[in-house]
Design an enzyme around this catalytic site. Structure first.
Site, short mmCIF file in Angstrom:
data_model
loop_
_atom_site.label_atom_id
_atom_site.label_comp_id
_atom_site.label_asym_id
_atom_site.label_seq_id
_atom_site.Cartn_x
_atom_site.Cartn_y
_atom_site.Cartn_z
N TYR A 154 0.84 -1.19 0.00
CA TYR A 154 0.00 0.00 0.00
C TYR A 154 0.88 1.25 0.00
O TYR A 154 0.70 2.16 -0.82
CB TYR A 154 -0.92 -0.02 1.21
CG TYR A 154 -1.91 1.11 1.25
CD1 TYR A 154 -2.93 1.20 0.30
CD2 TYR A 154 -1.85 2.09 2.24
CE1 TYR A 154 -3.85 2.23 0.33
CE2 TYR A 154 -2.76 3.12 2.28
CZ TYR A 154 -3.76 3.19 1.32
OH TYR A 154 -4.67 4.23 1.35
N ALA A 156 4.01 1.51 -0.87
CA ALA A 156 4.79 1.58 -2.11
C ALA A 156 3.95 2.12 -3.26
O ALA A 156 4.42 2.95 -4.04
CB ALA A 156 5.33 0.19 -2.46
N SER A 157 2.70 1.68 -3.35
CA SER A 157 1.85 2.13 -4.45
C SER A 157 1.50 3.60 -4.31
O SER A 157 1.40 4.33 -5.31
CB SER A 157 0.57 1.28 -4.50
OG SER A 157 -0.24 1.48 -3.35
N LYS A 158 1.33 4.08 -3.08
CA LYS A 158 1.00 5.49 -2.87
C LYS A 158 2.23 6.38 -3.10
O LYS A 158 2.11 7.50 -3.61
CB LYS A 158 0.43 5.70 -1.47
CG LYS A 158 -0.93 5.02 -1.25
CD LYS A 158 -1.97 5.48 -2.25
CE LYS A 158 -3.35 4.91 -1.95
NZ LYS A 158 -4.37 5.35 -2.93
#
Length: 271
Positions: A154, A156-158
């Site tokens: 989460y 990393a994606s943000k």
């Protein structure tokens, strides 16, 4: 109230939670809203509720992971309302598992939805947004400001979303495009119940006290106001502002605070 009279606002992940709340909020401020999500039935219900309030709405069933679906969403806005003024990249997926245990397929899924979903929608909306000197709003998280233990995929994606959108802002400095990154803290919404566990299954019941969190409607009001003011970064509560400030001067302290907070969760792997 900052008005968005006749502005065309696309919201992804609009069938529930923060996305649904933002659809209602922007419609109440005069916008013509275009809704995107995977569930046709839920989108139809949200659009009908908006129309009953006297506002305009269109919808397109789409999975933001699929490029062709994202193109169809943007095309829906253009066909119904003639362009795009605001794109809100809200569709998202969360997780709860430490990296030791999580399957790599879970991290790939988080990146596909949270990062690539944003990229896909921006790619097809960008010419219209440049023409309108409009706004791109990425719904990120406090986890996009500092690594959140138990949420590696989460966070990393943000972070990836933030890097992409900040670069897009710089590339468009001479074109009048506004780009804002909005960082809610823990919010009472269904994204918490659908968060993925280590093996990719949904966690169901959330381990945190929903009653102490921001509501989706509160987040929507703050995002709409900040979009109208064309802010760069939208921090919504004390935890987010404190994280943003302390990380500049005491990043090690932020590490310890984040670990301590996550260790207090029921069934936390950090004991």
């Amino acid at each position: 109230m900052k008005r968005f009279d006749n502005k065309v606002v696309i919201v992804t992940g609009a069938s529930s939670g923060i996305g649904e709340a933002m659809a209602y909020e922007f419609a109440a401020r005069g916008a013509r809203v275009v809704l995107g999500a995977r569930s046709e039935d839920k989108l139809r219900a949200v659009a009908e509720k908006i129309r009953q309030s006297g506002a305009e709405a269109a919808w397109c069933a789409c999975d933001v992971v699929k490029e062709e679906d994202c193109k169809r969403l943007i095309d829906t806005a253009v066909e119904h309302f003639g362009g795009v003024d605001v794109l809100i990249c809200n569709a998202g997926l969360s997780m709860r598992a430490i990296f030791d245990d999580v399957e790599l397929s879970v991290l790939h899924r988080l990146m596909d939805v949270n990062f690539w979903g944003t990229v896909n929608c921006c790619k097809f909306a960008l010419p219209w947004l440049q023409k309108a000197k409009g706004s791109i709003v990425g719904i990120s998280s406090v986890a996009g400001l500092h690594g959140l233990p138990g949420r590696t995929g989460y966070s990393a994606s943000k972070y990836a979303m933030t890097g992409f959108l900040e670069t897009l802002r710089v590339e468009n400095l001479k074109k009048g495009l506004h780009v804002m990154i909005a960082c809610p803290g823990f919010t009472a919404s269904n994204v918490r119940f659908s968060a993925l566990t280590a093996d990719g299954s949904q966690q169901g019941a959330t381990p945190r006290n929903e009653g102490k969190m921001m509501s989706a409607a509160q987040v929507a009001r703050i995002v709409a106001q900040a979009t109208g003011r064309r802010k760069r970064l939208c921090l919504m509560e004390f935890e987010g502002r404190a994280t943003h400030f302390l990380k500049k001067f005491a990043p090690g302290l932020v590490d310890k605070l984040f670990y301590w907070v996550m260790a207090k969760e029921p069934d936390s792997p950090f004991k």
